[in-house]
Design an enzyme around this catalytic site. Structure first.
Site, PDB file in Angstrom:
ATOM      1  N   ASP A 250       0.858  -1.179   0.000  1.00  0.00           N
ATOM      2  CA  ASP A 250       0.000   0.000   0.000  1.00  0.00           C
ATOM      3  C   ASP A 250       0.900   1.237   0.000  1.00  0.00           C
ATOM      4  OD1 ASP A 250      -2.282   1.629   0.266  1.00  0.00           O
ATOM      5  OD2 ASP A 250      -2.195   1.519   2.449  1.00  0.00           O
TER       6      ASP A 250
ATOM      7  N   ASP B  96      -1.880  -0.966   5.776  1.00  0.00           N
ATOM      8  CA  ASP B  96      -2.163  -0.435   7.113  1.00  0.00           C
ATOM      9  C   ASP B  96      -3.631  -0.210   7.424  1.00  0.00           C
ATOM     10  OD1 ASP B  96      -2.362   1.861   5.280  1.00  0.00           O
ATOM     11  OD2 ASP B  96      -2.504   3.041   7.123  1.00  0.00           O
TER      12      ASP B  96
END
Length: 258
Positions: free
Chosen positions: A24, A208
């Site tokens: 990410d 996350d």
């Protein structure tokens, strides 16, 4: 979920080549910024990603909720595969993919973005990020007194779209996201990237946020490793945890020295 000691990373991937490493952007390769346009790669990550992308045993990429054009520009490392809008659009390493239903959904997203911008114009710190195929309403810099108003306004716009089956909502960190009701997510994107670019690879995914859970599930199903980035005590299907983007950078250093 177990804390990942940086000394363990090499043993985790040793003998697993080829390795598909997907990450990410926000909160993983970059610290969370007050506003999306302020986010930048953590120091050293550009060089580390370049070094990994140059290694024949690695296929490296970024899967982000940002638009494809945005995440490509912010990472700006050649030789990577990039996925934007949670994988609705993917480009790099010979792969050029857009979900067949994405363009039709853009009209709905555009109208919802316009309506939200009008309704939230007077709310301090709140703003709408139109990413063509999805949109995000941010309120990280909005005083807490206004949070209920932001959520209520977002729900007013989103509710008829949810009822009609055209859209669904996901929650992120101090943000609400409107996405088309297309059976697609970061996990599906990871599976497509692996099948097209390196079907026999050992996949690793780092992320996350709640929208990364689909990728953690997909990487686990493929026999790989999901690494959650953030505080302990969070419910996740990732196997391992790193505490911060700084630890992600340290993990990349370990992978570079394999």
């Amino acid at each position: 979920m177990h804390d990942l000691n940086l000394d363990e990373i090499k043993s985790l991937v040793s003998g697993r080549e080829p390795i598909l490493l997907l990450l990410d952007f926000d909160g993983t390769l970059s610290e969370i910024a007050p506003r999306p346009e302020q986010a930048t790669l953590c120091p050293g990550n550009e060089m580390l990603l370049c070094q990994l992308a140059d290694r024949p045993e690695f296929v490296v990429g970024v899967i982000s909720g940002r638009s494809l054009q945005d995440v490509e520009a912010r990472v700006n490392v050649p030789g990577l595969v990039y996925a934007g809008n949670h994988g609705l659009e993917i480009r790099g390493l010979g792969l050029d993919y857009r979900h067949p239903d994405a363009d039709a959904a853009s009209r709905t997203i555009s109208q919802a973005s316009h309506d939200l911008e009008l309704r939230l114009a007077g709310v301090p710190g709140a703003f709408v990020e139109n990413k063509t195929y999805t949109l995000t309403t941010h309120f990280r810099q909005t005083p807490p007194y206004y949070h209920d108003q932001v959520v209520s306004t977002f729900d007013d716009i989103a509710h008829p779209l949810i009822q009609s089956g055209s859209c669904h909502v996901t929650e992120a960190k101090m943000a609400l996201e409107l996405r088309p009701s297309i059976d697609w997510n970061k996990g599906r994107a990871l599976t497509l990237i692996r099948s097209r670019l390196s079907p026999e690879s050992f996949p690793i995914y780092m992320g996350d946020d709640a929208t990364d859970e689909d990728a953690f599930g997909a990487v686990r199903s493929a026999g790989g490793v999901g690494i959650y980035v953030g505080p302990s005590g969070v419910s996740t299907c990732a196997t391992w945890r790193l505490s911060s983007p700084g630890e992600v950078s340290a993990a990349l250093v370990e992978l570079v020295t394999l």
